[in-house]
Design a protein around this motif. Sequence first.
Motif, PDB file in Angstrom:
ATOM      1  N   GLY A 109      35.539  40.521  43.338  1.00 53.55           N
ATOM      2  CA  GLY A 109      36.569  41.209  44.111  1.00 53.55           C
ATOM      3  C   GLY A 109      37.493  40.238  44.822  1.00 53.55           C
ATOM      4  O   GLY A 109      38.717  40.453  44.881  1.00 53.55           O
ATOM      5  N   ALA A 110      36.947  39.153  45.355  1.00 58.26           N
ATOM      6  CA  ALA A 110      37.764  38.165  46.050  1.00 58.26           C
ATOM      7  C   ALA A 110      38.681  37.419  45.085  1.00 58.26           C
ATOM      8  O   ALA A 110      39.820  37.076  45.436  1.00 58.26           O
ATOM      9  CB  ALA A 110      36.859  37.187  46.798  1.00 58.26           C
ATOM     10  N   LEU A 111      38.202  37.145  43.872  1.00 55.35           N
ATOM     11  CA  LEU A 111      39.068  36.508  42.873  1.00 55.35           C
ATOM     12  C   LEU A 111      40.257  37.405  42.538  1.00 55.35           C
ATOM     13  O   LEU A 111      41.409  36.949  42.498  1.00 55.35           O
ATOM     14  CB  LEU A 111      38.263  36.198  41.608  1.00 55.35           C
ATOM     15  N   ARG A 112      39.987  38.664  42.302  1.00 48.25           N
ATOM     16  CA  ARG A 112      41.057  39.597  41.954  1.00 48.25           C
ATOM     17  C   ARG A 112      42.071  39.693  43.096  1.00 48.25           C
ATOM     18  O   ARG A 112      43.288  39.598  42.884  1.00 48.25           O
ATOM     19  CB  ARG A 112      40.461  40.968  41.641  1.00 48.25           C
ATOM     20  N   GLU A 113      41.584  39.858  44.314  1.00 45.92           N
ATOM     21  CA  GLU A 113      42.481  39.962  45.462  1.00 45.92           C
ATOM     22  C   GLU A 113      43.212  38.648  45.703  1.00 45.92           C
ATOM     23  O   GLU A 113      44.409  38.642  46.036  1.00 45.92           O
ATOM     24  CB  GLU A 113      41.681  40.355  46.700  1.00 45.92           C
ATOM     25  N   GLY A 114      42.511  37.538  45.539  1.00 48.52           N
ATOM     26  CA  GLY A 114      43.123  36.243  45.795  1.00 48.52           C
ATOM     27  C   GLY A 114      44.275  35.941  44.856  1.00 48.52           C
ATOM     28  O   GLY A 114      45.330  35.459  45.292  1.00 48.52           O
ATOM     29  N   PHE A 115      44.107  36.205  43.569  1.00 43.71           N
ATOM     30  CA  PHE A 115      45.192  35.952  42.616  1.00 43.71           C
ATOM     31  C   PHE A 115      46.365  36.903  42.853  1.00 43.71           C
ATOM     32  O   PHE A 115      47.529  36.510  42.720  1.00 43.71           O
ATOM     33  CB  PHE A 115      44.678  36.065  41.181  1.00 43.71           C
ATOM     34  N   THR A 116      46.069  38.143  43.210  1.00 38.72           N
ATOM     35  CA  THR A 116      47.141  39.092  43.507  1.00 38.72           C
ATOM     36  C   THR A 116      47.926  38.655  44.732  1.00 38.72           C
ATOM     37  O   THR A 116      49.167  38.637  44.737  1.00 38.72           O
ATOM     38  CB  THR A 116      46.558  40.500  43.725  1.00 38.72           C
ATOM     39  N   GLU A 117      47.214  38.266  45.791  1.00 38.53           N
ATOM     40  CA  GLU A 117      47.878  37.818  47.013  1.00 38.53           C
ATOM     41  C   GLU A 117      48.663  36.532  46.794  1.00 38.53           C
ATOM     42  O   GLU A 117      49.676  36.294  47.467  1.00 38.53           O
ATOM     43  CB  GLU A 117      46.843  37.616  48.119  1.00 38.53           C
ATOM     44  N   ALA A 118      48.214  35.701  45.842  1.00 44.36           N
ATOM     45  CA  ALA A 118      48.898  34.435  45.573  1.00 44.36           C
ATOM     46  C   ALA A 118      50.121  34.613  44.682  1.00 44.36           C
ATOM     47  O   ALA A 118      50.815  33.644  44.380  1.00 44.36           O
ATOM     48  CB  ALA A 118      47.932  33.436  44.941  1.00 44.36           C
ATOM     49  N   GLY A 119      50.383  35.854  44.251  1.00 45.10           N
ATOM     50  CA  GLY A 119      51.583  36.128  43.480  1.00 45.10           C
ATOM     51  C   GLY A 119      51.451  35.964  41.985  1.00 45.10           C
ATOM     52  O   GLY A 119      52.468  35.990  41.268  1.00 45.10           O
ATOM     53  N   VAL A 120      50.244  35.815  41.483  1.00 45.16           N
ATOM     54  CA  VAL A 120      50.072  35.761  40.028  1.00 45.16           C
ATOM     55  C   VAL A 120      50.395  37.145  39.470  1.00 45.16           C
ATOM     56  O   VAL A 120      49.865  38.157  39.958  1.00 45.16           O
ATOM     57  CB  VAL A 120      48.631  35.336  39.663  1.00 45.16           C
ATOM     58  N   PRO A 121      51.267  37.231  38.460  1.00 39.78           N
ATOM     59  CA  PRO A 121      51.788  38.535  38.038  1.00 39.78           C
ATOM     60  C   PRO A 121      50.754  39.480  37.441  1.00 39.78           C
ATOM     61  O   PRO A 121      50.963  40.696  37.428  1.00 39.78           O
ATOM     62  CB  PRO A 121      52.864  38.178  37.008  1.00 39.78           C
ATOM     63  N   TRP A 122      49.674  38.949  36.934  1.00 39.75           N
ATOM     64  CA  TRP A 122      48.668  39.821  36.309  1.00 39.75           C
ATOM     65  C   TRP A 122      47.332  39.092  36.319  1.00 39.75           C
ATOM     66  O   TRP A 122      47.266  37.883  36.063  1.00 39.75           O
ATOM     67  CB  TRP A 122      49.072  40.148  34.876  1.00 39.75           C
ATOM     68  N   VAL A 123      46.273  39.790  36.654  1.00 38.76           N
ATOM     69  CA  VAL A 123      44.929  39.226  36.628  1.00 38.76           C
ATOM     70  C   VAL A 123      43.958  40.344  36.303  1.00 38.76           C
ATOM     71  O   VAL A 123      44.150  41.494  36.711  1.00 38.76           O
ATOM     72  CB  VAL A 123      44.561  38.559  37.981  1.00 38.76           C
ATOM     73  N   ARG A 124      42.934  39.997  35.530  1.00 36.18           N
ATOM     74  CA  ARG A 124      41.902  40.990  35.253  1.00 36.18           C
ATOM     75  C   ARG A 124      40.539  40.344  35.374  1.00 36.18           C
ATOM     76  O   ARG A 124      40.282  39.297  34.768  1.00 36.18           O
ATOM     77  CB  ARG A 124      42.053  41.597  33.857  1.00 36.18           C
ATOM     78  N   VAL A 125      39.699  40.970  36.174  1.00 34.52           N
ATOM     79  CA  VAL A 125      38.283  40.618  36.228  1.00 34.52           C
ATOM     80  C   VAL A 125      37.546  41.649  35.384  1.00 34.52           C
ATOM     81  O   VAL A 125      37.729  42.860  35.562  1.00 34.52           O
ATOM     82  CB  VAL A 125      37.756  40.625  37.680  1.00 34.52           C
ATOM     83  N   HIS A 126      36.725  41.172  34.463  1.00 36.35           N
ATOM     84  CA  HIS A 126      36.054  42.086  33.538  1.00 36.35           C
ATOM     85  C   HIS A 126      34.571  41.753  33.426  1.00 36.35           C
ATOM     86  O   HIS A 126      34.214  40.600  33.154  1.00 36.35           O
ATOM     87  CB  HIS A 126      36.696  41.994  32.150  1.00 36.35           C
ATOM     88  N   PRO A 127      33.700  42.755  33.666  1.00 38.51           N
ATOM     89  CA  PRO A 127      33.982  44.102  34.140  1.00 38.51           C
ATOM     90  C   PRO A 127      34.545  44.076  35.573  1.00 38.51           C
ATOM     91  O   PRO A 127      34.327  43.117  36.305  1.00 38.51           O
ATOM     92  CB  PRO A 127      32.618  44.783  34.115  1.00 38.51           C
ATOM     93  N   GLU A 128      35.243  45.136  35.954  1.00 45.10           N
ATOM     94  CA  GLU A 128      35.843  45.175  37.284  1.00 45.10           C
ATOM     95  C   GLU A 128      34.788  44.966  38.352  1.00 45.10           C
ATOM     96  O   GLU A 128      35.012  44.247  39.335  1.00 45.10           O
ATOM     97  CB  GLU A 128      36.560  46.509  37.490  1.00 45.10           C
ATOM     98  N   GLU A 129      33.652  45.611  38.201  1.00 45.37           N
ATOM     99  CA  GLU A 129      32.470  45.311  39.011  1.00 45.37           C
ATOM    100  C   GLU A 129      31.429  44.723  38.069  1.00 45.37           C
ATOM    101  O   GLU A 129      30.923  45.423  37.193  1.00 45.37           O
ATOM    102  CB  GLU A 129      31.914  46.561  39.693  1.00 45.37           C
TER     103      GLU A 129
END
Length: 410
Positions: free
Chosen positions: A310-330
């Motif tokens: 969850g922190a990776l997904r939020e961190g990349f989004t907050e850092a302005g990376v246009p798209w990120v996917r963690v798989h599985p989401e959980e």
Amino acid sequence: MSDTSARGGTDPAERGGTDPAGQGEEGAGMAPEERFERRVAAWKAAGRVLWRPGYQLSLRERLAWLNEEAGEVCDLDERVDMYGGGLVETLEERVAELLGAEAAVFFPTGTMAQQVVLRCWAGRTGNPTVALHGLSHPEVHERQAFSQVSGLRPVRVTNEPRLPTAEEVRDFPEPFGALLLELPLRDAGFVLPTWEELTEVVEAARERDAVVHIDGARLWECTPHFGRPLADIAGLADSTYVSFYKSLGGFGGAAVAGPRTLVDEAKTWRHRYGGMIIQQFPTVLSALIGLERELPRLPEYVAHARVVAGALREGFTEAGVPWVRVHPEEPHTHQFQIWLPYDPDVLGDAALRQVEETKTGLFAQGWNRGGPGLAYTEVTVAEPALEWTADDVKAAVRTFVERLPDRNGS
């Protein structure tokens, strides 16, 4: 446990190619050996990482770990094993107990173990066809050993990035003697079915008079997802293979658990395949240490993997990376994939520079091409990660993103 312990691992050889780490395509202008050695050196010098792969340690560190821990799991004055006796039998009994099986047999490799057990089942069912997933380990990473060595005939039930469904098993258009289920399915993102889905798939195979074999190389960490003990999971199948190094941090080795008559026959074939080794105590000791030390901690790693993901997904989004996917989401286990919109060499270079320059590392493994301008890597959360908070992960993401080119390529 000391930081030099051999904790869990993703087999570097599994990723194929000429990279000794077998990890993706980053560093296109760098020789694979140089790339691998530079990554290993940087990771060893790092102060904070999510995981320390056992294959990155030195001989001295591996031997020191074995010397430190071995006395806690056996009597060191016991005579060494010989041709599968002694300490090997102790490990076999322990595995059988954990998996709720009548017996178990130790093998030097999982590749040998699964060929042998499925060959035994083929002799009993009269059908050498093995139904499996198109992304399963024997199909992708073992150079067609089933067909080339053991006279088996693998057929793909599905290529979808999930486990086969009961409907797919029930409606498969030709007979098969055995159904192989890889739990979790590593190359699809370490994914697992629900308990209900798993039991339905097993029932569908039974309706077709097929035996069910679990490829459980990483079965040890599946209990939190299913909410069931190991014996319940393995009890669904006719036989189960487990590995001692992928999650338990052993030096190598594998075992197959099942009915005693099957195990006795498998021991005969183990000898014929060259697996009757005179002494195996270093590998066996490391497996017993893993069962004693790492197995009880795996649920903690799985729980923390969800925090890290969850922190990776939020961190990349907050850092302005246009798209990120963690798989599985959980994450279903303590391992998962992360996908980013860059070429593998770009991401690999950023990851390497991050750990070299900041002594903090997020990504221990290389990046694999997932499509044009798209790459993914595998993330493992183990003991070193437990001290990381979500904010720590986000801070590390920021320093990683700082080393990526901006959207204009600069």
